[in-house]
Enzyme design. Structure first.
Site, PDB file in Angstrom:
ATOM      1  N   LYS A  97       0.690  -1.327   0.036  1.00  0.00           N
ATOM      2  CA  LYS A  97       0.035  -0.057  -0.018  1.00  0.00           C
ATOM      3  C   LYS A  97       0.893   1.340   0.001  1.00  0.00           C
ATOM      4  O   LYS A  97       0.661   1.922  -0.747  1.00  0.00           O
ATOM      5  CB  LYS A  97      -1.154   0.276   1.367  1.00  0.00           C
ATOM      6  CG  LYS A  97      -2.198  -1.067   1.154  1.00  0.00           C
ATOM      7  CD  LYS A  97      -2.951  -0.937   2.533  1.00  0.00           C
ATOM      8  CE  LYS A  97      -2.272  -0.988   3.746  1.00  0.00           C
ATOM      9  NZ  LYS A  97      -1.557  -2.448   3.964  1.00  0.00           N
ATOM     10  N   THR A  98       1.853   1.230   0.943  1.00  0.00           N
ATOM     11  CA  THR A  98       2.726   2.505   1.081  1.00  0.00           C
ATOM     12  C   THR A  98       3.482   2.729  -0.364  1.00  0.00           C
ATOM     13  O   THR A  98       3.603   3.965  -0.713  1.00  0.00           O
ATOM     14  CB  THR A  98       3.602   2.339   2.324  1.00  0.00           C
ATOM     15  OG1 THR A  98       2.740   2.221   3.145  1.00  0.00           O
ATOM     16  CG2 THR A  98       4.234   3.765   2.574  1.00  0.00           C
TER      17      THR A  98
HETATM   18  P1  ATP Z   1       1.702  -2.104   6.065  1.00  0.00           P
HETATM   19  O1  ATP Z   1       0.078  -2.608   5.916  1.00  0.00           O
HETATM   20  O2  ATP Z   1       2.419  -2.832   6.885  1.00  0.00           O
HETATM   21  O3  ATP Z   1       1.674  -0.778   5.991  1.00  0.00           O
HETATM   22  P2  ATP Z   1       2.028  -1.876   3.066  1.00  0.00           P
HETATM   23  O4  ATP Z   1       0.827  -2.623   2.442  1.00  0.00           O
HETATM   24  O5  ATP Z   1       2.000  -0.557   3.164  1.00  0.00           O
HETATM   25  O6  ATP Z   1       2.176  -2.565   4.605  1.00  0.00           O
HETATM   26  P3  ATP Z   1       4.712  -1.977   2.200  1.00  0.00           P
HETATM   27  O7  ATP Z   1       5.304  -1.373   3.086  1.00  0.00           O
HETATM   28  O8  ATP Z   1       4.192  -0.863   0.951  1.00  0.00           O
HETATM   29  O9  ATP Z   1       3.480  -2.527   2.544  1.00  0.00           O
HETATM   30  O10 ATP Z   1       5.385  -3.120   1.324  1.00  0.00           O
HETATM   31  C1  ATP Z   1       5.789  -3.974   2.119  1.00  0.00           C
HETATM   32  C2  ATP Z   1       7.114  -4.572   1.569  1.00  0.00           C
HETATM   33  O11 ATP Z   1       6.821  -5.429   0.204  1.00  0.00           O
HETATM   34  C3  ATP Z   1       7.979  -3.683   1.192  1.00  0.00           C
HETATM   35  O12 ATP Z   1       9.528  -4.276   1.517  1.00  0.00           O
HETATM   36  C4  ATP Z   1       7.848  -3.526  -0.207  1.00  0.00           C
HETATM   37  O13 ATP Z   1       9.108  -3.067  -0.938  1.00  0.00           O
HETATM   38  C5  ATP Z   1       7.609  -4.732  -0.662  1.00  0.00           C
HETATM   39  N1  ATP Z   1       6.856  -4.743  -2.095  1.00  0.00           N
HETATM   40  C6  ATP Z   1       5.794  -4.397  -2.196  1.00  0.00           C
HETATM   41  N2  ATP Z   1       5.245  -4.642  -3.399  1.00  0.00           N
HETATM   42  C7  ATP Z   1       6.202  -5.205  -4.016  1.00  0.00           C
HETATM   43  C8  ATP Z   1       6.390  -6.069  -5.311  1.00  0.00           C
HETATM   44  N3  ATP Z   1       5.299  -5.835  -6.541  1.00  0.00           N
HETATM   45  N4  ATP Z   1       7.468  -6.626  -5.457  1.00  0.00           N
HETATM   46  C9  ATP Z   1       8.425  -6.671  -4.776  1.00  0.00           C
HETATM   47  N5  ATP Z   1       8.428  -6.361  -3.278  1.00  0.00           N
HETATM   48  C10 ATP Z   1       7.250  -5.594  -3.155  1.00  0.00           C
HETATM   49 MG    MG Z   2       2.316   0.720   4.722  1.00  0.00          MG
END
Ligand code: ATP
Ligand code: MG
Length: 742
Positions: free
Chosen positions: A35-36
Site C-alpha cells: 500500500k505504502t
Molecule cells: P503495512 O500495511 O504494514 O503498512 P504496506 O501494505 O504499506 O504494509 P509496503 O510497506 O508498501 O506494504 O510493502 C511491504 C514490502 O513489500 C516492502 O518491502 C515493499 O518494498 C515490498 N513490495 C511491495 N510490492 C512489491 C512488489 N510488487 N514486488 C516486490 N516487493 C514488493
Molecule cells: Mg504501509
C-alpha cells in the site's frame, strides 16, 4: 514518455492503482501488500505522467519518520528535489498552513505550539484560577475532555452539557483555557488541526485557493483518522482527487478517537471512488502470514480480505516460555546476539512490546551483551521525565549539593517557586561560590553576602520575598525530612519514599488516559529496578555476617548506573541498532527478525480491554500489526511470573497465542542456566532451606530444591517438581512448605 521505472516490479493490481484515473480511489489491503509503496509510486506517476505540478500534491502519513522516508523515496524515483511537495503528518501540515496564514487564523505571528506537558501545566493554572479543587477535579481529566472535544471539532459553544455537573465544570475549564491560549498565542496539538479546519471554513477565498492548488491528495494509514482529520480532508479534498490507503485490520487508535468507519464513509461520501484491493503480501514468509491470517480471522467485525504470498513457508514461529521477565529479556538478547554474530545487522531486529515500561529490562539485557539499541518513538527508560525527576530526588538524598538535581525538581511538582526565585538562588550561589542548595538555605535564613551585616542591607537586598522564601523553605524541609527518613532504608524503600513524599507519583499519575498511566507504571518500574539492583548487586554476606556494602554506597552506585545508561550507550540514530518500540509505533514498518515480548493475558491483551469486546478486538488487531512486521523470523515470548509496575504476577500465555494454529509454532526449550554460584551463606540466610530439600508448592506440587540465586527478598530458588519439571520461583512469594526427607 518512459514510465517503466515507475511501474517496474509491481504486480498488476498495484499497477492499476498507481496508474488509476485522476478521481477518487481507495486502496484497501492487508499488511505488507505494498500500500505504502503504491502511494509513493502514485506520487511519481502524478508528477511524471499526469503532469501534476509538485506544488499540487499533498500527502499525509502517520509519523514524521514515515513522511521523511516517503519524501526520500519519491525523490529517488523522480530524480528531483521534492521540497515543493507537501508531505507530512496532519499536525505538521496544519502547522505549516497556520504559519503562512496566522493573520486569517487570528493568531499572533509568533504563535507557540504547546506540547502535552505544556498543555497540562496551563490547564492546571487555569483550574487554579477557577478555584477548582485538584482532588475533586484532576487536571488530566480536564485535558482529556478538552482534547476529545477538539478532536471531534467541538468548541465550547458546541457543547451541550445536559445540565451535568461534570460537563458544566469541564466546559468552564475549556472556555478559560481557550482564553488563556488565545491571549498567549498558544496552540496545542489538537488545536492545530481544528484551527486550520476553521481557517478554511471561515475564509472562502483561501479555501478555494487551496482546493485549486492541491488537486491531488494522498493519505496513508487511513483507518486511523479521527473525526477532525476526516473533516479536514473532506473540506480540502472536495474538488481534488483523493487516494486513501488503509487496512481496517490495522486500526489501532480507536482509544484515541480514530474511527475505522471513515473507510466506509469515504467510499459513500466522496464521488466515484474506485476500490483497489491488493492481495499479495511481499513482506513475510508463508508461516508468518498464515499465523497473521488465522489470528485476525477471530475478529467479528471485518471488511474481509485475503492475503497470500508466493514466498516460501520459512521457519516456524518460535515460542519461548520464560520463567520471569529477566529470563525473557536474557533470552531475547542472546538470540539477538546470535543473529548479529551470524552476520545480520542490528538494525534488522525489532523488539516489540505492549507497554513502555517493559523496555527497561530489555534495555539492560541488551546493554549486558553490548548490543546497540535505540528506542523508537519514545525515550529510553532512564531519560523519561518522570524517571529523571525521581532520580533527582534520590540524588538529593545522596547529595543535596547537586545543582542539576535542585534545578530539576525545585519546582516539580509545582510548589510556587518561580523562575525569578530560582534565578535569585543562582545569583547568590555564583556570588558566594557555593551550591544552589546552600544558597537556598542561606537565603531562607535571610543571610545575605557574608561580608555585610544585616544592617548594611536595604529592602532591595532582601534575600527573598515572603512568599518565595516560604516556598523555598518548604522545599528545604521536604529534602531534609526525606533524607532523614531514608536513613538505614534499602534502595527500594528510598525510591518509594522519594516518589511518594515529593508528590511526584501523584503529580505524574493523575494525568488522564494512557499517558498518566504510563508515567505511573514507569515510576513503579523504577521501584522494581531498585529492588532488583539491590538483589543483584549485594555481595554475599561475608563470614563475619557483616553486609559487605552499605545502603549509601548502593544508592550512589545505582544513580551512577542510571546516569551511564542515559548518555553513554545511546546508539547513534544513524548507526545500525536494534529497534525497541511499542506495538503501536511499529505500524507501517518491517524487520527481518521480530520479537514480540510479554505476550501474556492481562498485559497483551491489556487487562483494561478484557471486559469490552470492541477493545479486545482492537488488541487483536494490534497483535496482527505486530506479527505482520516480521519478514523472516518471528518470536513470541512470555513470562510465567512478571514483575512489572512494582508488583509480581503469575500470567497465562496470551489468548492470541492460542489463536494461531499449533503446527505453525515451535516451542523453544532450553535448560535454565544458573547465572551465579551458590552463596555459601545461603543456607544460614534462609533458615532451614537447603539443597536437596524436599518442598511442596501450592500449585506445582512436590519437588526438590536444586539451586538458589539472589538474597533476601529477591532470593530465587530452583525446584525440580515431579509433575511439572524444573521451575525458578521467588522464595518470598512461593509459599513453599518444607517436607521431611524420609
Ligand atoms: P503495512 O500495511 O504494514 O503498512 P504496506 O501494505 O504499506 O504494509 P509496503 O510497506 O508498501 O506494504 O510493502 C511491504 C514490502 O513489500 C516492502 O518491502 C515493499 O518494498 C515490498 N513490495 C511491495 N510490492 C512489491 C512488489 N510488487 N514486488 C516486490 N516487493 C514488493
Ligand atoms: Mg504501509
Amino acid at each position: 514518455m518512459d514510465v517503466t521505472h515507475i511501474l517496474e516490479g509491481m504486480n498488476d493490481r498495484q499497477r492499476e492503482a498507481v496508474s488509476s484515473p485522476l478521481g477518487n480511489s481507495l486502496v484497501l489491503a492487508g499488511a505488507g501488500s505494498g500500500k505504502t509503496r503504491v502511494l509513493v509510486h502514485r506520487i511519481s506517476w502524478l508528477v511524471e505522467v499526469e503532469d501534476v505540478s509538485p506544488h499540487g500534491v499533498l500527502a499525509v502519513t502517520f509519523t514524521n519518520k514515515a513522511a521523511s522516508e516517503m519524501r526520500h523515496r519519491v525523490e529517488q524515483l523522480l530524480g528531483i528535489s521534492v521540497r515543493p511537495l507537501w508531505i507530512g503528518t496532519f499536525h505538521g501540515l496544519a502547522h505549516r498552513l497556520l504559519r503562512i496564514h496566522w493573520r486569517e487564523a487570528k493568531i499572533p505571528q509568533s504563535f507557540q505550539v504547546l506540547d502535552s506537558d505544556d498543555q497540562l501545566r496551563l490547564v492546571k493554572r487555569v483550574m487554579k484560577m477557577l478555584d477548582l479543587d485538584e482532588q475533586k477535579w484532576p487536571s488530566r481529566q480536564a485535558v482529556w475532555f478538552i482534547n476529545t472535544a477538539k478532536d471531534e471539532g467541538r468548541r465550547p459553544r458546541h457543547i451541550d452539557t445536559g445540565g451535568d455537573l461534570f460537563n458544566i465544570t469541564h466546559l468552564r475549564v475549556y472556555e478559560a483555557y481557550e482564553e488563556a491560549c488565545q491571549r498567549g498565542g498558544l496552540l496545542d496539538f489538537s488545536e492545530l488541526i481544528l484551527r486550520s479546519h476553521e481557517l478554511w471554513l471561515e475564509n472562502d477565498d483561501l479555501l478555494r485557493h487551496y482546493q485549486n492548488r492541491f488537486s491531488q491528495i494522498l493519505v496513508d494509514e487511513f483507518q486511523d483518522t479521527n473525526a477532525i482529520q476526516y473533516a479536514w480532508l473532506k473540506v480540502l479534498g472536495s474538488r481534488a482527487g483523493l487516494m486513501a490507503v488503509g487496512d481496517d485490520d490495522q486500526s489501532i487508535y480507536g482509544w484515541r478517537g480514530a474511527r475505522v468507519e471513515h473507510i466506509q464513509r469515504f467510499s459513500k461520501e466522496f464521488q466515484g471512488v474506485t476500490i483497489y484491493r491488493l492481495e499479495q503480501n511481499y513482506r513475510s514468509t508463508g508461516n508468518i502470514l498464515k499465523a497473521a491470517n488465522a489470528l485476525i480471522d477471530k475478529n467479528q467485525d471485518r471488511l474481509g480480505k485475503r492475503l497470500w504470498t508466493a514466498g516460501e513457508d520459512g521457519d516456524a514461529i518460535l515460542l519461548y516460555a520464560a520463567y520471569n521477565e529477566l529470563d525473557e529479556a536474557r533470552f531475547i538478547a542472546e538470540r539477538t546476539r546470535e543473529w548479529i554474530d551470524g552476520g545480520a545487522s542490528p538494525g534488522d531486529v525489532a523488539l516489540l512490546y505492549r507497554s513502555n515500561a517493559q523496555s527497561r529490562v530489555l534495555e539492560e539485557a541488551l546493554l549486558r551483551l553490548s548490543i546497540p539499541y535505540r528506542i523508537y518513538g519514545g525515550l529510553r527508560f532512564f531519560e523519561r521525565a518522570e524517571i529523571r525527576n525521581a532520580l533527582a530526588y534520590m540524588r538529593l538524598v545522596a547529595n543535596a549539593d547537586s545543582d542539576a538535581a535542585v534545578e530539576r525538581v525545585i519546582n516539580t511538582p509545582p510548589r510556587g517557586i518561580g523562575d525569578k526565585t530560582v534565578e535569585r538562588l543562582r545569583q547568590h550561589a555564583r556570588e558566594q561560590d557555593t551550591t544552589l542548595w546552600r544558597a537556598a538555605n542561606d537565603l531562607v535564613a535571610d543571610r545575605g553576602p557574608a561580608d555585610r551585616g544585616p544592617a548594611d542591607r536595604g529592602p532591595a537586598d532582601r534575600a527573598l520575598a515572603g512568599r518565595a522564601a516560604n516556598a523555598v523553605k518548604g522545599f528545604i524541609e521536604l529534602i531534609d525530612s526525606l533524607t532523614e527518613q531514608c536513613e538505614g532504608k534499602n534502595l527500594e524503600e528510598i525510591v518509594r519514599l522519594a516518589i511518594d513524599n515529593s508528590g511526584l507519583m501523584e503529580f505524574h499519575g493523575s494525568e488522564k488516559g494512557e499517558r498518566g498511566l504510563a508515567r505511573k507504571e514507569n515510576l513503579e518500574e523504577l521501584v522494581a529496578a531498585c529492588g532488583e539492583f539491590g538483589g543483584a548487586f549485594v555481595l554475599p554476606i561475608d563470614p563475619q555476617g557483616l553486609p559487605s556494602q552499605g545502603t549509601e554506597d548502593l544508592l550512589s552506585e545505582f544513580l551512577d548506573h542510571a546516569a551511564l545508561e542515559t548518555g553513554e550507550h545511546q546508539a547513534d540514530s544513524n548507526a545500525s541498532s536494534v529497534q525497541l518500540m511499542t506495538l503501536h509505533s511499529a505500524k507501517g514498518l518491517e524487520f527481518p527478525l521480530v520479537f514480540m515480548a510479554g505476550v501474556e493475558e492481562g498485559l497483551f491483551p491489556h487487562r483494561m480491554s478484557l471486559e469490552e469486546p470492541g477493545r479486545l478486538e482492537e488488541e487483536r488487531r494490534l497483535c496482527y500489526v505486530g506479527i505482520t512486521r516480521a519478514m523472516k523470523q518471528l518470536y513470541f515470548t512470555y513470562a510465567e511470573t512478571r514483575r512489572l509496575h512494582g508488583s509480581e504476577s503469575y500470567n497465562k500465555p496470551s489468548r492470541f497465542i492460542a489463536d494461531i494454529p499449533a503446527d505453525l509454532m515451535q516451542e523453544v526449550r532450553i535448560r535454565n542456566e544458573v547465572t551465579r554460584p551458590l552463596s555459601p551463606a545461603w543456607e544460614d540466610d534462609e533458615g532451614s532451606l537447603r539443597l536437596g530439600q524436599r518442598v511442596a508448592h501450592p500449585r506445582f506440587g512436590e519437588g526438590v530444591v536444586l539451586n538458589c540465586e539472589g538474597h533476601g527478598e529477591r532470593t530465587r530458588v530452583e525446584v525440580n517438581f515431579e509433575q511439572v519439571g524444573p521451575k525458578i520461583l521467588m522464595l518470598s512469594h512461593a509459599n513453599l512448605e518444607l517436607l521431611n526427607d524420609s
